[in-house]
Design an enzyme around this catalytic site. Structure first.
Site, PDB file in Angstrom:
ATOM      1  N   ASP A  97       1.410  -7.271  -4.635  1.00  0.00           N
ATOM      2  CA  ASP A  97       0.629  -7.426  -3.426  1.00  0.00           C
ATOM      3  C   ASP A  97       1.296  -8.489  -2.564  1.00  0.00           C
ATOM      4  O   ASP A  97       1.710  -9.540  -3.069  1.00  0.00           O
ATOM      5  CB  ASP A  97      -0.796  -7.853  -3.802  1.00  0.00           C
ATOM      6  CG  ASP A  97      -1.751  -7.782  -2.625  1.00  0.00           C
ATOM      7  OD1 ASP A  97      -1.531  -8.509  -1.636  1.00  0.00           O
ATOM      8  OD2 ASP A  97      -2.738  -7.029  -2.710  1.00  0.00           O
ATOM      9  N   THR A 118       0.809  -1.219   0.000  1.00  0.00           N
ATOM     10  CA  THR A 118       0.000   0.000   0.000  1.00  0.00           C
ATOM     11  C   THR A 118       0.840   1.266   0.000  1.00  0.00           C
ATOM     12  O   THR A 118       0.477   2.262  -0.635  1.00  0.00           O
ATOM     13  CB  THR A 118      -0.934  -0.006   1.232  1.00  0.00           C
ATOM     14  OG1 THR A 118      -1.786  -1.148   1.161  1.00  0.00           O
ATOM     15  CG2 THR A 118      -1.778   1.250   1.299  1.00  0.00           C
ATOM     16  N   CYS A 124      -4.662 -18.980  20.164  1.00  0.00           N
ATOM     17  CA  CYS A 124      -4.559 -17.802  21.022  1.00  0.00           C
ATOM     18  C   CYS A 124      -3.223 -17.103  20.783  1.00  0.00           C
ATOM     19  O   CYS A 124      -2.178 -17.751  20.812  1.00  0.00           O
ATOM     20  CB  CYS A 124      -4.650 -18.188  22.494  1.00  0.00           C
ATOM     21  SG  CYS A 124      -6.163 -19.064  22.934  1.00  0.00           S
TER      22      CYS A 124
END
Length: 335
Positions: free
Chosen positions: A55, A12, A265
């Site tokens: 990308d 980006t 987790c």
């Protein structure tokens, strides 16, 4: 001034307001950066290369190995390195480079942005300035500079798709906190390099990855798989009463496929001794991923497989700290 090599790989940060990439000729891209962020020219003697522009979802193992090779080839010419990279797979690239370049002795700083540099309201400018600043500081770490933190690459994970504080280091304090000043952790740059020799030739990602959910049917890995990575519940638990899971694990053991277990987790990691289900998994020859992030576990496993390693080499890799990745029982104090 410090000599810094900036490697632009896409993402980006370098996009124009239209969504198109900026000019990729290295000289023109450097001009574009200096037009947008002129203070970069006051911070360092910058050189720019564009090894590829894509990308980050399209990053392949060969791209990462090429980055590592280019940095090694130019290490004598530069004091530090900045890699502009898309955010989606930045944590994986940072994990691979953290292992591959653990002995480089110079800073390698990955950065990017949630909005393009050409936008009025963007995090790209501050991320880029901070990354170049860190690359000039002679701290021998491979890490991600994003928002207000620099985090060790082999301990990093992406946190958000839109917040400027996009990355975290769940089981290790940041290498640096970035505010009005850059506050380096006293242990930044201090880790023992234990990456085995011969692991820089390949990243074998023929790895069958599984993220289980309640009620999921367990099918045996494809014939091409060379290892299995399971992102289990909690401290490493799986529904060991299921017959198909038992058959899955026996099949892996018969094929001598390493089975590494990490946690869904982000904080705390795997302890297969904590609960009965975990002890049963361990008895089925599974290997604890400990505090490895999903990306660090994938990178370490791919490097061992790329060097031709099998179950025992993988087992040894996951009980050894290679490049400062967090390990159970090796706490790193808060700054």
């Amino acid at each position: 001034m410090r000599a810094i090599l900036l490697l632009h790989t896409g993402g980006t940060l370098g996009m124009m307001p239209s969504g198109e990439p900026a000019s990729l000729a290295p000289g023109r891209f450097l001009d574009h950066l200096l037009e947008q962020v002129p203070e970069l020219g006051q911070m360092a003697s910058l050189s720019v290369e564009v090894p590829f522009n894509q990308d980050s979802a399209c990053v392949e193992p060969g791209d990462i190995l090429a980055l590592a090779a280019r940095i090694r080839a130019t290490a004598r010419d530069f004091d530090g390195f900045v890699i502009i990279h898309g955010t989606d797979t930045m944590a994986f690239t940072a994990s691979c480079l953290g292992f591959l370049l653990a002995d480089l002795g110079k800073p390698v700083v990955l950065t990017g942005s949630q909005r393009p540099l050409a936008f009025v309201r963007s995090d790209a400018r501050s991320n880029l300035v901070n990354a170049v600043d860190l690359a000039c500081r002679a701290v021998p770490e491979v890490g991600i500079c994003f928002g207000t933190h620099w985090v060790r690459g082999v301990a990093a994970d992406k946190l958000s798709v839109h917040q400027f504080e996009a990355f975290q280091s769940p089981n290790l304090p940041p290498l640096a906190e970035i505010g009005a000043e850059i506050r380096l952790h006293p242990d930044a740059g201090r880790f023992e390099h234990r990456v085995p020799a011969g692991l820089d030739g390949g990243l074998d990602l023929d790895i069958h990855t599984v993220t289980p959910h309640p009620g999921m049917a367990w099918s045996v890995p494809p014939s091409t798989a060379r290892a299995v990575l399971i992102q289990a519940f909690g401290a490493g638990n799986l529904p060991m009463g299921r017959a198909d899971l038992g058959a899955f694990l026996r099949h892996c053991e018969d094929r001598k496929l390493p089975v590494v277990v990490t946690s869904q987790c982000p904080y705390g990691g795997v302890d297969l001794s904590a609960y009965e289900m975990g002890r049963k998994i361990e008895a089925a020859s599974a290997i604890s991923g400990g505090l490895h992030t999903r990306w660090a576990a994938l990178a370490k496993l791919a490097l061992v497989l790329g060097a031709g390693g099998g179950v025992e080499e993988v087992r040894e890799a996951f009980r050894t700290q290679w490049a400062g990745e967090p390990m159970p029982g090796e706490a790193w104090p808060q700054a």
